[in-house]
Scaffold this motif. Sequence first.
Motif, mmCIF file in Angstrom:
data_model
loop_
_atom_site.group_PDB
_atom_site.id
_atom_site.type_symbol
_atom_site.label_atom_id
_atom_site.label_comp_id
_atom_site.label_asym_id
_atom_site.label_seq_id
_atom_site.Cartn_x
_atom_site.Cartn_y
_atom_site.Cartn_z
ATOM 1 N N VAL A 1 45.515 -6.070 59.580
ATOM 2 C CA VAL A 1 45.068 -5.170 58.506
ATOM 3 C C VAL A 1 46.275 -4.522 57.817
ATOM 4 O O VAL A 1 46.335 -4.428 56.580
ATOM 5 N N ALA A 2 47.282 -4.131 58.607
ATOM 6 C CA ALA A 2 48.495 -3.522 58.030
ATOM 7 C C ALA A 2 49.198 -4.508 57.109
ATOM 8 O O ALA A 2 49.694 -4.144 56.036
ATOM 9 N N LEU B 1 38.202 -6.539 63.104
ATOM 10 C CA LEU B 1 38.989 -6.203 61.907
ATOM 11 C C LEU B 1 38.418 -4.976 61.204
ATOM 12 O O LEU B 1 39.163 -4.117 60.712
ATOM 13 N N GLN B 2 37.088 -4.879 61.182
ATOM 14 C CA GLN B 2 36.462 -3.690 60.558
ATOM 15 C C GLN B 2 36.811 -2.435 61.359
ATOM 16 O O GLN B 2 37.081 -1.385 60.794
ATOM 17 N N GLN B 3 36.825 -2.565 62.698
ATOM 18 C CA GLN B 3 37.183 -1.423 63.551
ATOM 19 C C GLN B 3 38.621 -0.985 63.306
ATOM 20 O O GLN B 3 38.977 0.162 63.536
ATOM 21 N N ALA B 4 39.445 -1.937 62.855
ATOM 22 C CA ALA B 4 40.841 -1.617 62.538
ATOM 23 C C ALA B 4 40.981 -1.179 61.078
ATOM 24 O O ALA B 4 42.076 -1.198 60.513
ATOM 25 N N ASN B 5 39.847 -0.827 60.459
ATOM 26 C CA ASN B 5 39.814 -0.357 59.069
ATOM 27 C C ASN B 5 40.132 -1.415 58.030
ATOM 28 O O ASN B 5 40.623 -1.094 56.942
ATOM 29 N N MET C 1 40.299 -12.650 48.638
ATOM 30 C CA MET C 1 41.586 -11.977 48.908
ATOM 31 C C MET C 1 41.994 -11.064 47.759
ATOM 32 O O MET C 1 42.593 -10.018 47.982
ATOM 33 N N GLU C 2 41.651 -11.464 46.525
ATOM 34 C CA GLU C 2 41.948 -10.594 45.375
ATOM 35 C C GLU C 2 41.210 -9.268 45.488
ATOM 36 O O GLU C 2 41.649 -8.257 44.971
ATOM 37 N N LYS C 3 40.067 -9.289 46.173
ATOM 38 C CA LYS C 3 39.282 -8.060 46.365
ATOM 39 C C LYS C 3 39.660 -7.376 47.677
ATOM 40 O O LYS C 3 38.893 -6.560 48.203
ATOM 41 N N GLN C 4 40.811 -7.739 48.220
ATOM 42 C CA GLN C 4 41.346 -7.124 49.461
ATOM 43 C C GLN C 4 40.464 -7.368 50.681
ATOM 44 O O GLN C 4 40.386 -6.539 51.586
ATOM 45 N N MET C 5 39.758 -8.476 50.672
ATOM 46 C CA MET C 5 38.970 -8.866 51.839
ATOM 47 C C MET C 5 39.800 -9.822 52.691
ATOM 48 O O MET C 5 40.581 -10.607 52.173
#
Length: 261
Positions: free
Chosen positions: A26-27, A89-93, A135-139
């Motif tokens: 995520v980072a 991944l969601q738990q890691a924000n 990915m362009e939408k930061q997913m």
Amino acid sequence: MKDIIVIKCGGSTISELSEAFFQSVVAMQKSGKHPIIVHGGGPAINQLLEKLDIQSEFVDGLRKTTADVLETAEMVLCGKVNKQIVTSLQQANGQAVGLSGCDGNLLQVQAINEEKLGYVGEPTNVNTELLISLMEKQMIPVIAPIGMNEHGTHYNVNADSAAGAIAKELGAEQLVFVTDVDGILKDGQCLEKVTADEIEAFIEDGTIYGGMLPKVRAALNALTETLQSVMIMNGKSTTVGQYGYVSGTTIVKSAVGQSVS
Ligand SMILES: Nc1ncnc2c1ncn2[C@@H]1O[C@H](COP(=O)(O)OP(=O)(O)O)[C@@H](O)[C@H]1O
Ligand SMILES: CC(=O)N[C@@H](CCC(=O)OP(=O)(O)O)C(=O)O
């Protein structure tokens, strides 16, 4: 799109991946890079097959896939493992979207050899537009390796070969195989760097066998001008991206100084 990093998480190590691993993915994404996760799930498929009393065998690292095995593999990969990774991944924000290769025609495949392997597919095309738009939408796309042919028949795809094809088609800058060993081992030692010729020799003399075979084949197929090396590393000690890689094996086409043709 630049800065794409394809991370293949092997089923051998998924349950060992730490919160720090998912935080590092995520980072990486928040720092402007574009990670994609392709996952396996071989041991979890084995467990359910055993419960259901369905036999399966491996041929050169690929699971011979009957209709019953395919149904089981699809349930495990798309229903269970994919959602576990999305959740982590969601738990890691992070914002993660789980897909199988059938969704949006993401991974088009053809049978490798129906007589020998049954419903095992090899990728022929990747819907890169779909991945880029996510990915362009930061997913962060999280991909289960089940593919589909032009007639809508589903196939079991080795996750290493799915990751290699996706990295190649996207022009990714990095491809990382996260697994349960430190890298390619020879006589108990982890090799720092290996070339295509060395890999052929290691396959020939039995140093590389089983689950390592599809990994090195996928790595060699994925090497291009953009992707000059592929890493294999241990999930137990790995965070990716800004924290740097701990250690592992780097696979290159040829010795230093010669570029990929
Ligand atoms: N030379 C080698 N070096 C390291 N591992 C190897 C080698 N040859 C075969 N292997 C096997 O490959 C395995 C990794 O592949 P696999 O079990 O399919 O993992 P994954 O689920 O991560 O794809 C290792 O655990 C090891 O048993
Ligand atoms: C055709 C084939 O072998 N498919 C694999 C798909 C999962 C996979 O590749 O999982 P790992 O990354 O854990 O090996 C299988 O059925 O086990």
